[in-house]
Structures are given as C-alpha cells and as structure tokens.
Design a protein around this motif. Sequence first.
Motif, PDB file in Angstrom:
ATOM      1  N   ILE A 105      -3.363  -1.347   9.938  1.00 19.96           N
ATOM      2  CA  ILE A 105      -4.869  -1.903  10.113  1.00 19.96           C
ATOM      3  C   ILE A 105      -5.828  -0.850   9.741  1.00 19.96           C
ATOM      4  N   MET A 106      -5.672   0.204  10.434  1.00 13.37           N
ATOM      5  CA  MET A 106      -6.750   1.361  10.365  1.00 13.37           C
ATOM      6  C   MET A 106      -6.804   1.739   8.882  1.00 13.37           C
ATOM      7  N   MET A 107      -5.610   1.624   8.103  1.00 14.33           N
ATOM      8  CA  MET A 107      -5.878   2.173   6.945  1.00 14.33           C
ATOM      9  C   MET A 107      -6.949   1.043   5.941  1.00 14.33           C
ATOM     10  N   ALA A 108      -7.129   0.006   6.417  1.00 12.93           N
ATOM     11  CA  ALA A 108      -8.010  -0.866   5.972  1.00 12.93           C
ATOM     12  C   ALA A 108      -9.506  -0.283   5.872  1.00 12.93           C
ATOM     13  N   THR A 109      -9.750   0.753   6.694  1.00 15.08           N
ATOM     14  CA  THR A 109     -11.065   1.050   6.821  1.00 15.08           C
ATOM     15  C   THR A 109     -11.157   2.069   5.331  1.00 15.08           C
ATOM     16  N   MET A 110     -10.186   2.328   4.856  1.00 13.14           N
ATOM     17  CA  MET A 110     -10.467   3.419   3.678  1.00 13.14           C
ATOM     18  C   MET A 110     -11.323   3.026   2.821  1.00 13.14           C
ATOM     19  N   PRO A 111     -11.719   1.866   2.249  1.00 15.17           N
ATOM     20  CA  PRO A 111     -12.478   1.590   1.245  1.00 15.17           C
ATOM     21  C   PRO A 111     -13.744   1.799   1.588  1.00 15.17           C
ATOM     22  N   MET A 112     -14.257   1.450   2.711  1.00 17.03           N
ATOM     23  CA  MET A 112     -15.697   1.693   3.404  1.00 17.03           C
ATOM     24  C   MET A 112     -15.808   3.259   3.590  1.00 17.03           C
ATOM     25  N   LEU A 113     -14.829   3.888   4.087  1.00 14.59           N
ATOM     26  CA  LEU A 113     -15.030   5.395   4.299  1.00 14.59           C
ATOM     27  C   LEU A 113     -15.021   5.996   2.793  1.00 14.59           C
ATOM     28  N   GLY A 114     -14.522   5.324   2.049  1.00  9.67           N
ATOM     29  CA  GLY A 114     -14.474   6.073   0.561  1.00  9.67           C
ATOM     30  C   GLY A 114     -15.714   5.979  -0.108  1.00  9.67           C
ATOM     31  N   LEU A 115     -16.270   4.665   0.049  1.00 10.11           N
ATOM     32  CA  LEU A 115     -17.477   4.613  -0.558  1.00 10.11           C
ATOM     33  C   LEU A 115     -18.590   5.261   0.174  1.00 10.11           C
ATOM     34  N   ALA A 139     -12.062  -8.712   5.533  1.00  5.73           N
ATOM     35  CA  ALA A 139     -12.248 -10.066   6.347  1.00  5.73           C
ATOM     36  C   ALA A 139     -10.650 -10.762   5.941  1.00  5.73           C
ATOM     37  N   GLY A 140     -10.183 -10.753   4.850  1.00  6.97           N
ATOM     38  CA  GLY A 140      -8.702 -11.080   4.781  1.00  6.97           C
ATOM     39  C   GLY A 140      -7.840 -10.454   5.652  1.00  6.97           C
ATOM     40  N   VAL A 141      -8.015  -9.009   5.677  1.00  8.05           N
ATOM     41  CA  VAL A 141      -6.982  -8.364   6.285  1.00  8.05           C
ATOM     42  C   VAL A 141      -7.160  -8.574   7.996  1.00  8.05           C
ATOM     43  N   LEU A 142      -8.258  -8.991   8.653  1.00  9.27           N
ATOM     44  CA  LEU A 142      -8.421  -9.360   9.775  1.00  9.27           C
ATOM     45  C   LEU A 142      -7.750 -10.786  10.010  1.00  9.27           C
ATOM     46  N   LEU A 143      -7.890 -11.617   9.225  1.00  6.28           N
ATOM     47  CA  LEU A 143      -7.374 -12.974   9.298  1.00  6.28           C
ATOM     48  C   LEU A 143      -5.749 -12.963   9.421  1.00  6.28           C
ATOM     49  N   VAL A 144      -5.356 -12.043   8.529  1.00  9.78           N
ATOM     50  CA  VAL A 144      -3.702 -11.684   8.579  1.00  9.78           C
ATOM     51  C   VAL A 144      -3.139 -10.716  10.012  1.00  9.78           C
ATOM     52  N   ILE A 145      -4.004 -10.093  10.470  1.00 17.11           N
ATOM     53  CA  ILE A 145      -3.461  -9.505  11.472  1.00 17.11           C
ATOM     54  C   ILE A 145      -3.796 -10.135  12.764  1.00 17.11           C
ATOM     55  N   SER A 146      -4.843 -11.094  12.714  1.00 14.00           N
ATOM     56  CA  SER A 146      -5.346 -11.743  13.982  1.00 14.00           C
ATOM     57  C   SER A 146      -4.847 -13.007  14.141  1.00 14.00           C
ATOM     58  N   ASN A 147      -4.385 -13.662  13.135  1.00 18.64           N
ATOM     59  CA  ASN A 147      -4.081 -14.939  13.067  1.00 18.64           C
ATOM     60  C   ASN A 147      -5.241 -16.003  13.086  1.00 18.64           C
ATOM     61  N   GLY A 148      -6.364 -15.454  12.976  1.00 16.89           N
ATOM     62  CA  GLY A 148      -7.624 -15.961  12.889  1.00 16.89           C
ATOM     63  C   GLY A 148      -8.241 -16.057  14.570  1.00 16.89           C
ATOM     64  N   ASP A 263      -6.583  -1.988   1.097  1.00 14.81           N
ATOM     65  CA  ASP A 263      -6.440  -3.246   2.052  1.00 14.81           C
ATOM     66  C   ASP A 263      -4.966  -3.743   1.697  1.00 14.81           C
ATOM     67  N   VAL A 264      -4.231  -3.342   0.836  1.00 17.41           N
ATOM     68  CA  VAL A 264      -2.832  -4.146   0.588  1.00 17.41           C
ATOM     69  C   VAL A 264      -2.058  -3.520   1.624  1.00 17.41           C
ATOM     70  N   VAL A 265      -2.239  -2.287   2.166  1.00 17.79           N
ATOM     71  CA  VAL A 265      -1.398  -1.777   2.962  1.00 17.79           C
ATOM     72  C   VAL A 265      -1.014  -2.326   4.286  1.00 17.79           C
ATOM     73  N   PRO A 266      -1.997  -3.171   5.086  1.00 23.68           N
ATOM     74  CA  PRO A 266      -1.487  -3.843   6.052  1.00 23.68           C
ATOM     75  C   PRO A 266      -1.126  -5.146   5.844  1.00 23.68           C
ATOM     76  N   VAL A 267      -1.309  -5.703   4.617  1.00 25.26           N
ATOM     77  CA  VAL A 267      -0.900  -7.014   4.506  1.00 25.26           C
ATOM     78  C   VAL A 267       0.602  -6.841   4.104  1.00 25.26           C
ATOM     79  N   THR A 268       0.797  -5.660   3.288  1.00 28.68           N
ATOM     80  CA  THR A 268       2.525  -5.256   3.085  1.00 28.68           C
ATOM     81  C   THR A 268       3.085  -5.209   4.207  1.00 28.68           C
ATOM     82  N   ALA A 269       2.381  -4.274   5.220  1.00 31.75           N
ATOM     83  CA  ALA A 269       3.098  -3.931   6.668  1.00 31.75           C
ATOM     84  C   ALA A 269       3.366  -5.330   7.194  1.00 31.75           C
ATOM     85  N   PHE A 270       2.600  -6.380   7.292  1.00 34.21           N
ATOM     86  CA  PHE A 270       2.721  -7.525   7.950  1.00 34.21           C
ATOM     87  C   PHE A 270       3.876  -8.288   7.257  1.00 34.21           C
ATOM     88  N   ILE A 271       3.958  -8.322   5.712  1.00 35.76           N
ATOM     89  CA  ILE A 271       5.080  -9.068   5.207  1.00 35.76           C
ATOM     90  C   ILE A 271       6.400  -8.312   5.575  1.00 35.76           C
TER      91      ILE A 271
END
Length: 320
Positions: A105-115, A139-148, A263-271
């Motif tokens: 999940i924390m890897m999903a912070t990279m896009p904003m950190l990158g910008l 937001a999509g990542v949050l839905l995946v890991i939080s189940n809403g 942001d693909v990383v946490p989704v893949t980890a979940f899958i």
Amino acid sequence: MNNSYSKGLICCLLATLSWGAMFPVMTDALQYIDPFNFTTIRYAIAGLAFALILFYMEGKKGFNLKGERWGLAWLFGTFGFAGFGFLVFLGQHMAGPSGALTASIMMATMPMLGLLTIWLLKKNRPHASTFGFILMSFAGVLLVISNGSIAEIMNSPSNLTANLLLIAGALCWVLYTVGGSYFPHWSPVRYTTMTTLLGMISVAAIDVTLVLTGYISAPSISTVSIVMPHLLYMALIAGLMAVLCWNVGNKIITATNGVLFMDVVPVTAFIVSALSGVVPTSVQLLGAGITATALILNNLNQRKLAQAKLSVPAMATSRT
C-alpha cells in the motif's frame, strides 16, 4: 501509440507486476532471515547477473567510470538498493503478519512522491491533470485494500515507525528512478548495472557493520538454503528482470509517467494473496478497475499534452 512508447508501458507494467508479488514472497522469507542479510545476498546475485549482461552488451568500456559522475551514480544506487531494500523490508517485517499488504500500500505513495520530487529537482511542475489521475489511481488502491471501508483503516492501530520506514523506502526508490535522467548518455543496462554495483558498496558496508555490532547475526548455510527459492525470485525476477524493465521503461516514457505504475504494486499484492484463498469482493474489483483506468487515461493524456507542445512551435514557424 508508437511501438517505442508501447514498449515503455509494457516494461513498467512487467516491473510493477513482479514487485507486487515480491511482498508476499518476502512475508515467508522474513520468517527465517532478517531483511538486511537477505537484501545483501539478493543484490549480490542480481549485481553479478547485471555485470555479465553489461559486459556482453557493451564490453569493458561499459564499466569505465573515468570522467563520469560516479559519485552521483553511487548516491542513486545507495538510495535504490540500500535505502529501498533495507527500509521497505525492515518496515514490512516490523508491521507483522499484515506487513506484505501494508508495504505494498505504501508503494502507492510513489506517484505523488515522484511528482513532488521531479518538481523540486527539475523545476518541472506537472500538469494539473496528472495530479488528478494520480489521485484517481490512489483512490482505486484504497478501495482494493479497504474493501470500501476507509474508516476501518483509519481507526485501526498502526505501527508508526514501520509506516515511516516504508514511506522513506518509497522515497528512496523515487530518487533512484529520477536519477536515471541525470545519465542520459548511459544505456538502461549500464545505469542499472553501475548503480547496482556502486550501491552494493553501501549495502555491504551497512550489513557488515550491523553484524559486527551484534545487531544482526550472519546467516547460516542452512538458513540461506531455506530461503534460496525466495532469493532466486527476488534476485532474478523482482531484481534483474524488474529493475532492468523499470529503467528501460522510464527512459522511454519518463519518470513522471513511470512512477504512476507503482499503483499496480498493491493491486498485484492483493491478487497474489487472493490466490491463496481470499476471494476479492465486487468493491475490490471496482478499485482495481479504477486504478487500471487511471493508468490508461494518464498515458493517453500525456501523449495529448506532448502533441500539443509540438504543435505550438510548428504553428509559430508557419506564421513566420
């Protein structure tokens, strides 16, 4: 979309898919070995493989650092391999049983950190639409890991130290990624190899220091043999293949676009976790779809913006 740009997208996707699977792999490995020794052995294997590839492709001249910014290459290698490898997996280990999901999940912070990093270092303010797509993908990542149930995540107890280590590790990888732009005349293979080899100086020095001070113990042969399958995946797939693909992809589509793929990383980890018996819900599938859509729309938008910039000089020329 030209073939070169498509190649960049595919390379970034392959890299992040491989990294998404590495967190569940590390969950098992960290039961037997500490993250410091594991990271050192992992990059020693990957570094040797990179060196062989560079020698095959560019010969001895590929290793020549005379007149090159080797100090900067060492710094970025230290960020990418010592910083990312040690901080992220130490944070995952400290986070406990949920460490794989937390780290991804924390890897999903990279896009904003990158910008923000590119904005700071390159004085290149990203387009407002890019920020929008990053927020959409997150937001999509949050839905995946939080189940809403975002409130459940916010109210659950968390290990502040572990999270800070994970974010610091994510920032280290962003700096490593941006570092490639400081060596435009280096091939992706050379940048990957030389930063790995130079970064290994820091990795080995830190690991040896921790062993000598008694913070960690040197791994036994039996321990290494137990985690050898994990080492091979982490060194050859998540290391050799993924890092090389990542550097190739970012050289083509630029780091601004490349970091969004994290942001693909946490989704893949979940899958990967789901394959072990956890069935995804409709909300989680929706979140994965939102993240994928954000990636596609962002890249289409970047192409549109690039074409608009090219058309401006062309119009100015036609009027003169």
